[in-house]
Design an enzyme around this catalytic site. Structure first.
Site, PDB file in Angstrom:
ATOM      1  N   ASP A  10       0.857  -1.181   0.000  1.00 23.03           N
ATOM      2  CA  ASP A  10       0.000   0.000   0.000  1.00 23.03           C
ATOM      3  C   ASP A  10       0.895   1.234   0.000  1.00 23.03           C
ATOM      4  OD1 ASP A  10      -2.061   1.782   0.221  1.00 23.03           O
ATOM      5  OD2 ASP A  10      -2.694   1.187   2.233  1.00 23.03           O
ATOM      6  N   ASP A 113      -2.855   2.485  -6.114  1.00 25.05           N
ATOM      7  CA  ASP A 113      -1.756   2.501  -5.150  1.00 25.05           C
ATOM      8  C   ASP A 113      -1.706   1.270  -4.249  1.00 25.05           C
ATOM      9  OD1 ASP A 113      -4.045   3.077  -3.735  1.00 25.05           O
ATOM     10  OD2 ASP A 113      -3.191   4.752  -2.599  1.00 25.05           O
ATOM     11  N   GLU A 114      -2.371   0.199  -4.651  1.00 24.40           N
ATOM     12  CA  GLU A 114      -2.395  -1.019  -3.837  1.00 24.40           C
ATOM     13  C   GLU A 114      -2.320  -2.264  -4.713  1.00 24.40           C
ATOM     14  OE1 GLU A 114      -5.256  -1.520  -0.451  1.00 24.40           O
ATOM     15  OE2 GLU A 114      -6.136   0.265  -1.351  1.00 24.40           O
TER      16      GLU A 114
END
Length: 365
Positions: A10, A113-114
């Site tokens: 993350d 973003d993960e």
């Protein structure tokens, strides 16, 4: 049977962190990235903010006008989605290189973003080795992108996802099978990934406050209230059980590259030279994974830091560098005919990805 090892990565306050990286003067200031509606200067909602802004109570989803009242000195910036996506593309390629090889279900990007990656074979089920891999990932992202991330490592997606939030920012948390109860059970039931506010409210009405309370509740009672599927899942999740596989999301993935010109310029030859190099990098990544593309996107950021994006969708998937260069060149010509301000950065991205099924000629698209 080999012990399963799953990592969840993350990125830390991703959009705001990129803006800090691009403009170091923003560091130590409260930075708020907003999804603006355009109705007024701060009409819209907070997309993300850095940790300085969070100290003032600013949170994602909050109206930007309220964030302004909480901290009038904060720096408010508009979301630059395509630019952030280009950074994400490079990070996802780094992460993908650490997933188990030769396994189509070893990587899953769940947002810009993960991502999850499976490293069971690479680690041989050893969580100490998984920790070392996690540290290597953090080091490579820091060196190549000057950004930080938080990593959770566990025996499944559920645990790794929850573990990545335990030590933010820039942390790494390992939860091995023998540590499941110690990690999970003290948590408030609302912290269990997959439980929303409505379900959490119902559980608390039943006197279920912690994950341990849920794990110890009779599954028949849970099924009678939440239904068979949901009730069974609640019982299993509270015990740290999650057999869900990693799955690549077809059609949503993109691969792109963006770079800064040697100097701000509107010179077609200079810009085309950089685009050719970026396109070569993109094609190399596509070839290594035997992928073709249908969508070509070119992004330019001018010397005033304004960003412009144009896309072209082809009639069928291709994997040819010549096609990518020709379409990118046509889009660049459109930009040059419309813009008088010199370009600072340019990027090339492809989407609509799928496995190769033969390649058509340059003039068939």
């Amino acid at each position: 049977m080999m012990q399963r090892v799953v990592l969840h990565i993350d990125m830390d306050y991703f959009f705001a962190a990129i803006e800090e990286r691009e403009n170091p003067e923003l560091r130590e200031k409260a930075v708020v990235v907003c999804m603006l509606s355009g109705r007024s200067e701060l009409s819209g909602s907070v997309s993300t903010c850095n940790y300085v802004a969070r100290e003032f109570g600013i949170r994602s989803g909050m109206p930007c006008s309220r964030a302004k009242k909480l901290n009038p000195e904060a720096v408010f910036l508009p979301v630059r989605k395509d630019f952030y996506t280009s950074v994400s593309d490079r990070i996802m390629e780094i992460l993908r290189s650490y997933a188990d090889p030769g396994n189509g279900d070893s990587f899953e990007q769940i947002s810009v973003d993960e991502a999850f990656l499976e490293s069971s074979e690479r680690t041989g089920g050893d969580f100490r080795l998984a920790f070392e891999i996690g540290m290597q990932i953090k080091k490579e992202i820091k060196e190549k992108e000057n950004l930080t991330c938080s990593i959770g490592i566990g025996p499944n997606k559920l645990i790794s996802k929850m573990a990545s939030s335990a030590k933010k920012p820039d942390g790494i948390t390992v939860v091995s099978p023998q540590d499941l109860e110690a990690f999970l059970w003290p948590l408030n039931v609302s912290k269990l990934w997959g439980i929303g506010s409505v379900t959490a409210g119902k559980l608390q009405e039943m006197g279920i406050v912690t994950v341990k309370d849920l794990a110890e509740r009779d599954v028949i009672k849970l099924i009678s209230i939440f239904g068979k599927s949901r009730g069974t899942w609640l019982k299993q999740a509270a015990s740290g059980i999650d057999d869900s596989p990693l799955k690549e999301r077809d059609g949503s993935e993109q691969i792109g590259r963006i770079a800064t010109l040697p100097e701000d310029s509107l010179d077609k030859k200079l810009i085309s030279s950089l685009i050719e190099r970026l396109a070569g990098d993109v094609i190399e990544k596509l070839d290594s994974r035997e992928l073709s593309f249908r969508i070509v996107t070119v992004t330019v950021i001018n010397s005033n830091f304004r960003m412009y994006t144009k896309s072209r969708t082809l009639s069928h998937p291709v994997s040819s560098k010549e096609v990518l260069l020709q379409v990118s060149g046509e889009i660049l010509d459109e930009f040059l005919s419309e813009n008088r301000t010199e370009f600072r950065r340019v990027g090339v991205r492809v989407g609509g990805l799928q496995k190769k099924k033969g390649q058509k000629s340059l003039f068939d698209y």
